[in-house]
Scaffold this motif. Structure first.
Motif, short mmCIF file in Angstrom:
data_model
loop_
_atom_site.label_atom_id
_atom_site.label_comp_id
_atom_site.label_asym_id
_atom_site.label_seq_id
_atom_site.Cartn_x
_atom_site.Cartn_y
_atom_site.Cartn_z
N GLY A 1 17.95 17.73 -23.65
CA GLY A 1 16.84 18.40 -22.98
C GLY A 1 15.55 18.45 -23.77
N GLU A 2 15.50 17.75 -24.92
CA GLU A 2 14.28 17.75 -25.73
C GLU A 2 13.18 16.88 -25.11
OE1 GLU A 2 15.13 17.67 -30.21
OE2 GLU A 2 17.04 17.00 -29.32
N ILE A 3 13.58 15.87 -24.33
CA ILE A 3 12.62 15.09 -23.56
C ILE A 3 13.14 14.99 -22.13
CG2 ILE A 3 11.71 13.77 -25.51
CD1 ILE A 3 13.51 11.44 -24.72
N ASP A 4 12.26 14.55 -21.23
CA ASP A 4 12.60 14.53 -19.80
C ASP A 4 12.80 13.12 -19.25
OD1 ASP A 4 12.16 17.44 -19.44
OD2 ASP A 4 10.09 16.91 -19.92
N ALA A 5 12.35 12.11 -19.99
CA ALA A 5 12.49 10.73 -19.52
C ALA A 5 12.33 9.79 -20.69
CB ALA A 5 11.44 10.41 -18.45
N ILE A 6 12.80 8.56 -20.51
CA ILE A 6 12.68 7.50 -21.51
C ILE A 6 12.07 6.28 -20.83
CG2 ILE A 6 13.89 5.97 -23.10
CD1 ILE A 6 16.17 7.99 -23.21
N LEU A 7 11.10 5.64 -21.49
CA LEU A 7 10.60 4.33 -21.08
C LEU A 7 11.06 3.33 -22.13
CD1 LEU A 7 6.83 5.17 -20.29
CD2 LEU A 7 8.80 5.38 -18.76
N THR A 8 11.92 2.39 -21.76
CA THR A 8 12.46 1.47 -22.76
C THR A 8 12.89 0.16 -22.13
OG1 THR A 8 14.22 1.11 -24.39
CG2 THR A 8 14.73 2.57 -22.55
N ALA A 9 12.64 -0.94 -22.87
CA ALA A 9 13.13 -2.25 -22.44
C ALA A 9 14.64 -2.34 -22.56
CB ALA A 9 12.46 -3.34 -23.28
N HIS A 10 15.16 -1.91 -23.71
CA HIS A 10 16.61 -1.94 -23.93
C HIS A 10 17.21 -0.69 -23.31
CE1 HIS A 10 19.96 -3.41 -26.78
NE2 HIS A 10 20.49 -2.59 -25.89
N ALA A 11 18.08 -0.87 -22.33
CA ALA A 11 18.66 0.27 -21.64
C ALA A 11 19.46 1.14 -22.60
CB ALA A 11 19.57 -0.20 -20.50
N PRO A 12 19.46 2.46 -22.39
CA PRO A 12 20.34 3.32 -23.19
C PRO A 12 21.79 2.86 -23.10
CG PRO A 12 18.79 4.63 -21.92
CD PRO A 12 18.63 3.22 -21.44
N GLU A 13 22.51 3.03 -24.18
CA GLU A 13 23.90 2.57 -24.24
C GLU A 13 24.74 3.17 -23.12
OE1 GLU A 13 27.47 2.12 -27.58
OE2 GLU A 13 25.78 3.47 -27.94
N LEU A 14 24.49 4.41 -22.77
CA LEU A 14 25.26 5.03 -21.69
C LEU A 14 25.04 4.30 -20.36
CD1 LEU A 14 24.86 8.88 -22.38
CD2 LEU A 14 26.83 7.41 -22.89
N VAL A 15 23.84 3.84 -20.11
CA VAL A 15 23.57 3.10 -18.88
C VAL A 15 24.30 1.77 -18.90
CG1 VAL A 15 21.75 2.01 -17.50
CG2 VAL A 15 21.34 4.24 -18.57
N GLU A 16 24.30 1.09 -20.04
CA GLU A 16 25.02 -0.18 -20.15
C GLU A 16 26.52 0.01 -19.91
OE1 GLU A 16 22.23 -2.64 -23.30
OE2 GLU A 16 23.76 -1.30 -24.11
N LYS A 17 27.03 1.19 -20.26
CA LYS A 17 28.45 1.48 -20.05
C LYS A 17 28.73 2.13 -18.70
CE LYS A 17 29.58 2.03 -24.96
NZ LYS A 17 30.09 2.97 -26.02
N ARG A 18 27.70 2.22 -17.86
CA ARG A 18 27.81 2.82 -16.53
C ARG A 18 28.22 4.29 -16.57
NH1 ARG A 18 30.13 -1.72 -12.28
NH2 ARG A 18 28.56 -3.31 -12.74
N ASP A 19 27.81 4.94 -17.63
CA ASP A 19 28.03 6.38 -17.76
C ASP A 19 26.87 7.08 -17.05
OD1 ASP A 19 27.92 9.07 -18.76
OD2 ASP A 19 29.14 8.48 -20.48
N LYS A 20 27.16 7.84 -16.01
CA LYS A 20 26.15 8.38 -15.12
C LYS A 20 25.42 9.60 -15.68
CE LYS A 20 26.84 5.29 -11.96
NZ LYS A 20 25.83 4.24 -11.75
N ARG A 21 25.62 9.90 -16.96
CA ARG A 21 24.86 11.01 -17.54
C ARG A 21 23.38 10.65 -17.69
NH1 ARG A 21 27.97 12.46 -22.88
NH2 ARG A 21 28.63 10.27 -22.69
N ILE A 22 23.07 9.35 -17.77
CA ILE A 22 21.69 8.87 -17.77
C ILE A 22 21.58 7.82 -16.66
CG2 ILE A 22 19.89 7.66 -19.06
CD1 ILE A 22 21.00 8.79 -21.62
#
Length: 331
Positions: free
Chosen positions: A178-199
């Protein structure tokens, strides 16, 4: 015969549309290439900091920032191996405060580097199309998945922009806490690559959003280009055109393979239909190299980077590349 050719190292990602060059099927005139295939962040780090390769793929954002500050160690080529629309690169919490792009106003947003090409386009879209001044967002900089990532170029941030480096944290961890509200990034967060729906992505239907953005603006974001060490270029200026011709030929061959319905050339179903769709949207040369076919995108990129304090001067597309590759001969 090979002994009469100039031997040069060539660092690149493993692109289908570059592979004919790295495998030797297409040979640049007068050059014996030593291909080195690397992970993107490692390649950029080694080329920008240590100049380990004669020719290398490089971030368009970092390269342009360097030349805007009179750092001319590299000579760019208008060959763009990676281009990705970037509405897909906005990541949020599924139950967080951001539900639409307009909700970014007044929020805390993380980027892996202010100088990352992807975030230049994302921030340009936020300011010019969504209508949120960048001064109305609090910005944070950290590695996407790991702490310790730092800016690679000097910034000249405009008054009112707050950028907080967080070298001991990761953006993914900050988003989850909860320290930030969003991420702008070319490389997807690892959780997204693993299909973890927390992000999740802000736009689940990002493909349609990005196609409409192109129809509206004519901007198809360019992420990377190739560059030559200046010492190599000045000793052998013909290398620039030789590499441009070879890489263009490799790209054209790749496009032909993607359009071939006889057999599937990559392990993606209906790839030929996707290639036809790209041709309908972008034209017959649906992955164009060179300045003129990409002028709208390059001019927007140069404006955004200057407004955001990444580029220290407002450059023209022609300022990015040597005269040897700004035009081509006609018979």
């Amino acid at each position: 015969m090979s002994n009469s050719r100039l031997k040069l190292s060539f660092a690149t990602s493993d692109y289908e549309h570059v592979r004919d060059v790295t495998m030797g099927t297409v040979e640049p005139e007068g050059i014996e290439l030593v291909p080195i295939t690397l992970q993107i962040e490692e390649m950029f780090y080694r080329f920008i900091n240590f100049e380990e390769f004669d020719i290398s793929e490089i971030s368009s954002g970092k390269y342009t920032s360097m030349i805007s500050q009179a750092d001319d160690r590299f000579v760019g080529l208008p060959i763009f191996p990676s281009r990705v629309a970037r509405q897909s690169s906005v990541y949020i919490l599924p139950d967080g405060p951001i539900k639409k792009a307009e909700d970014l106003r007044g929020r805390r947003v993380g980027v892996p580097e202010w100088g990352q090409s992807a975030s230049v386009y994302s921030r340009g879209w936020i300011e010019h199309d969504v209508g949120i001044p960048l001064t109305e967002i609090e910005w944070y900089q950290a590695g996407v998945n790991q702490p310790g990532r730092k800016e690679k170029v000097a910034l000249n941030l405009p008054e009112g922009i707050v950028l907080n480096p967080e070298p001991e944290k990761s953006l993914s961890g900050m988003l989850l806490s909860g320290e930030i509200d969003a991420i702008l990034t070319a490389h997807a967060p690892e959780l997204v690559e693993k299909r973890d729906k927390r992000i999740v992505r802000l736009f689940p239907n990002y493909r349609e959003v990005e196609k409409q953005y192109y129809r509206d603006t004519g901007i198809w974001p360019i992420m990377h280009l190739y560059a030559i060490r200046r010492e190599v270029f000045e000793a052998n200026p013909w290398v620039a055109q030789s590499m441009c011709k070879a890489l263009t030929e490799a790209k054209n061959r790749s496009m032909e393979r993607m359009l071939d319905i006889t057999a599937c050339r990559v392990p993606v179903g209906w790839i030929y239909d996707m290639a036809e769709e790209s041709r309908d949207l972008f034209g017959d040369d649906f992955y164009p190299y060179g300045i003129e076919p990409n002028r709208t995108t390059l001019e927007a990129f140069l404006l955004y980077g200057y407004e955001q304090g990444l580029f220290h001067k407002h450059l023209k597309p022609e300022d990015m590349f040597p005269k040897e590759v700004q035009s081509e001969f006609k018979v």
